[in-house]
Design a protein around this motif. Structure first.
Motif, short mmCIF file in Angstrom:
data_model
loop_
_atom_site.label_atom_id
_atom_site.label_comp_id
_atom_site.label_asym_id
_atom_site.label_seq_id
_atom_site.Cartn_x
_atom_site.Cartn_y
_atom_site.Cartn_z
N GLY A 29 0.74 -1.10 0.03
CA GLY A 29 0.03 -0.02 0.10
C GLY A 29 0.79 1.17 -0.02
N VAL A 30 2.06 1.18 0.40
CA VAL A 30 3.00 2.25 0.25
C VAL A 30 3.91 2.22 -0.97
CG1 VAL A 30 5.15 3.44 1.56
CG2 VAL A 30 3.29 2.33 2.94
N TRP A 31 4.62 1.17 -1.20
CA TRP A 31 5.62 1.18 -2.19
C TRP A 31 5.14 1.35 -3.51
CZ3 TRP A 31 5.14 -2.68 -5.95
CH2 TRP A 31 4.76 -3.92 -5.57
N HIS A 32 3.85 0.78 -3.80
CA HIS A 32 3.46 0.48 -5.02
C HIS A 32 3.22 2.10 -5.63
CE1 HIS A 32 0.51 -1.07 -7.80
NE2 HIS A 32 -0.38 0.00 -8.09
N TYR A 33 3.22 2.96 -4.83
CA TYR A 33 2.95 4.54 -5.54
C TYR A 33 4.22 5.34 -5.69
CZ TYR A 33 -1.74 3.49 -4.40
OH TYR A 33 -3.11 2.84 -4.50
N PHE A 34 5.55 4.60 -5.53
CA PHE A 34 6.68 5.41 -5.35
C PHE A 34 7.74 4.58 -6.55
CE2 PHE A 34 4.74 6.56 -1.47
CZ PHE A 34 4.52 7.96 -1.68
N GLU B 19 0.82 10.30 3.40
CA GLU B 19 0.20 11.26 2.72
C GLU B 19 -0.02 11.25 0.96
OE1 GLU B 19 0.23 15.98 2.95
OE2 GLU B 19 0.51 14.98 4.81
N LYS B 20 1.03 11.39 0.70
CA LYS B 20 1.35 11.21 -0.80
C LYS B 20 0.85 9.98 -1.47
CE LYS B 20 3.68 13.88 -2.97
NZ LYS B 20 3.17 14.97 -3.75
N ALA B 21 1.08 8.65 -0.84
CA ALA B 21 0.39 7.62 -1.37
C ALA B 21 -1.06 7.71 -1.20
CB ALA B 21 0.84 6.41 -0.34
N ARG B 22 -1.55 8.36 -0.39
CA ARG B 22 -3.24 8.51 -0.14
C ARG B 22 -3.63 9.31 -1.38
NH1 ARG B 22 -6.59 6.81 1.40
NH2 ARG B 22 -7.71 8.29 2.60
N SER B 23 -2.77 10.47 -1.74
CA SER B 23 -3.29 11.26 -2.79
C SER B 23 -3.38 10.64 -4.17
CB SER B 23 -2.89 12.55 -2.80
OG SER B 23 -1.65 12.57 -3.21
N ARG B 24 -2.07 9.58 -4.09
CA ARG B 24 -1.95 9.15 -5.28
C ARG B 24 -2.84 7.72 -5.69
NH1 ARG B 24 4.82 9.18 -6.21
NH2 ARG B 24 4.88 11.21 -6.42
N ALA B 25 -3.39 7.17 -4.57
CA ALA B 25 -4.29 6.15 -4.77
C ALA B 25 -5.70 6.52 -5.39
CB ALA B 25 -4.40 5.70 -3.57
N HIS B 26 -5.85 7.85 -5.24
CA HIS B 26 -7.22 8.46 -5.76
C HIS B 26 -8.52 7.78 -5.28
CE1 HIS B 26 -5.09 11.11 -8.38
NE2 HIS B 26 -4.59 10.08 -8.91
N GLY B 27 -8.56 7.51 -4.04
CA GLY B 27 -9.79 6.86 -3.33
C GLY B 27 -9.89 5.44 -3.64
N GLY B 28 -8.65 4.67 -3.98
CA GLY B 28 -8.63 3.16 -4.01
C GLY B 28 -7.33 2.53 -3.28
N GLY B 29 -7.05 3.34 -2.61
CA GLY B 29 -5.65 2.93 -1.90
C GLY B 29 -6.05 1.59 -0.60
N ASP B 30 -4.83 0.94 -0.65
CA ASP B 30 -4.92 -0.46 0.54
C ASP B 30 -4.60 0.30 1.71
OD1 ASP B 30 -4.81 -2.82 1.22
OD2 ASP B 30 -3.29 -3.43 0.04
N ASN B 31 -4.46 -0.59 2.62
CA ASN B 31 -4.02 -0.44 4.06
C ASN B 31 -2.50 0.15 3.72
OD1 ASN B 31 -5.54 -3.02 5.92
ND2 ASN B 31 -6.33 -1.14 5.30
N LEU B 32 -1.82 0.92 4.57
CA LEU B 32 -0.66 1.44 4.43
C LEU B 32 0.22 1.22 5.80
CD1 LEU B 32 -2.49 4.00 3.38
CD2 LEU B 32 -0.46 4.63 2.21
#
Length: 256
Positions: free
Chosen positions: A203-208, A231-244
């Motif tokens: 849920g974290v590394w997926h976005y960086f 915060e950045k992973a949350r915004s990049r997930a656009h409402g479809g994010g996993d647990n982090l």
């Protein structure tokens, strides 16, 4: 958390967020040894399997890790053996939990053990990762036990393509499955000032990209980096994010 030993100090931070999921199934721990200064264990477990199944699985990983680390003696015990014991005992307990419940609990594991002399060992199973950076440069990271990683290994996908592949969540190895989990061990002879360890769930590394992570970890304190990455992973997930969940440990020169 901050601790100093052998000419450097260690600063550390943990972070966890539910993301856009209804339930928190990730678990993290950063444990200081009860008797030995400068000895610590960082653990990330990403639980899977039904509403409470995943949480039960990641709970078992943490309970096992705490119990075995409490008994660990840096002077007498073999760190890779202790890490493998955490992996296998948690795996067996999760399998027993599955027998008595409706769910199919599974969990990943990413754990690193730091000895007072600066030695570091890590183990992982699944797609929770550990990264080792020196300054902003990636030294080494774990390779996921996942379907898309096997495609990357075979040259059929790039890392970037793997990240957006529709089957990127299929694991080829984890705790609680029918097969015993893989337990890849890595050894760092001595952590030095400028080194940073990051353990985190997908849920974290997926976005960086690795370069982005290196830049954040080298320029911010562990606490600031933790908050920024969530915060950045949350915004990049656009409402479809996993647990982090993530654990950051930074080695700094004394007086630095």
């Amino acid at each position: 958390m901050a601790t100093s030993t052998k000419g450097y100090r260690i600063t550390a931070s943990t972070g966890i967020h539910k993301g856009d999921r209804e339930y928190q199934q990730d678990q993290i721990e950063l444990l200081s040894h009860p008797r030995v200064n400068g000895c610590m264990l960082g653990v990330v477990a990403d639980g899977m399997g039904g509403r409470s199944g995943g949480r039960k699985a990641s709970d078992q990983v943490m309970m096992t890790a705490r119990q075995l680390f409490e008994r660990y003696s840096p002077d007498h015990d073999d760190p890779p053996s202790v890490l493998k014991q955490i992996l296998m005992e948690a795996h067996l307990v999760i399998k027993l939990t599955a027998i008595s419940s409706e769910q199919e609990p599974h969990s990943t594991l990413a754990a690193f053990l730091i000895n007072p002399n600066g030695e570091c060992y890590w183990i992982h199973a699944g797609d929770s990762r550990i990264y080792h950076y020196h300054s902003n440069k990636l030294v080494k990271r774990t390779m996921d036990h996942s379907y898309v990683q096997t495609l990357v290994d075979r040259g059929e996908l790039t890392e970037e393509e793997a990240n957006v592949h529709p089957q990127s969540n299929i694991l080829m190895g984890c705790l609680g499955a029918e097969e015993d989990p893989p337990g890849d061990i890595h050894f760092i002879e001595e952590l030095r000032p400028g080194d940073t360890l990051l353990a985190c769930s997908d849920g974290v590394w997926h976005y960086f990209s690795p370069a982005e992570l290196g830049s954040v970890l080298s320029s911010l304190s562990p606490r600031e980096a933790t908050e920024f990455l969530i915060e950045k992973a949350r915004s990049r997930a656009h409402g479809g994010g996993d647990n982090l969940s993530l654990v950051i440990v930074k080695v700094e020169p004394l007086g630095g």
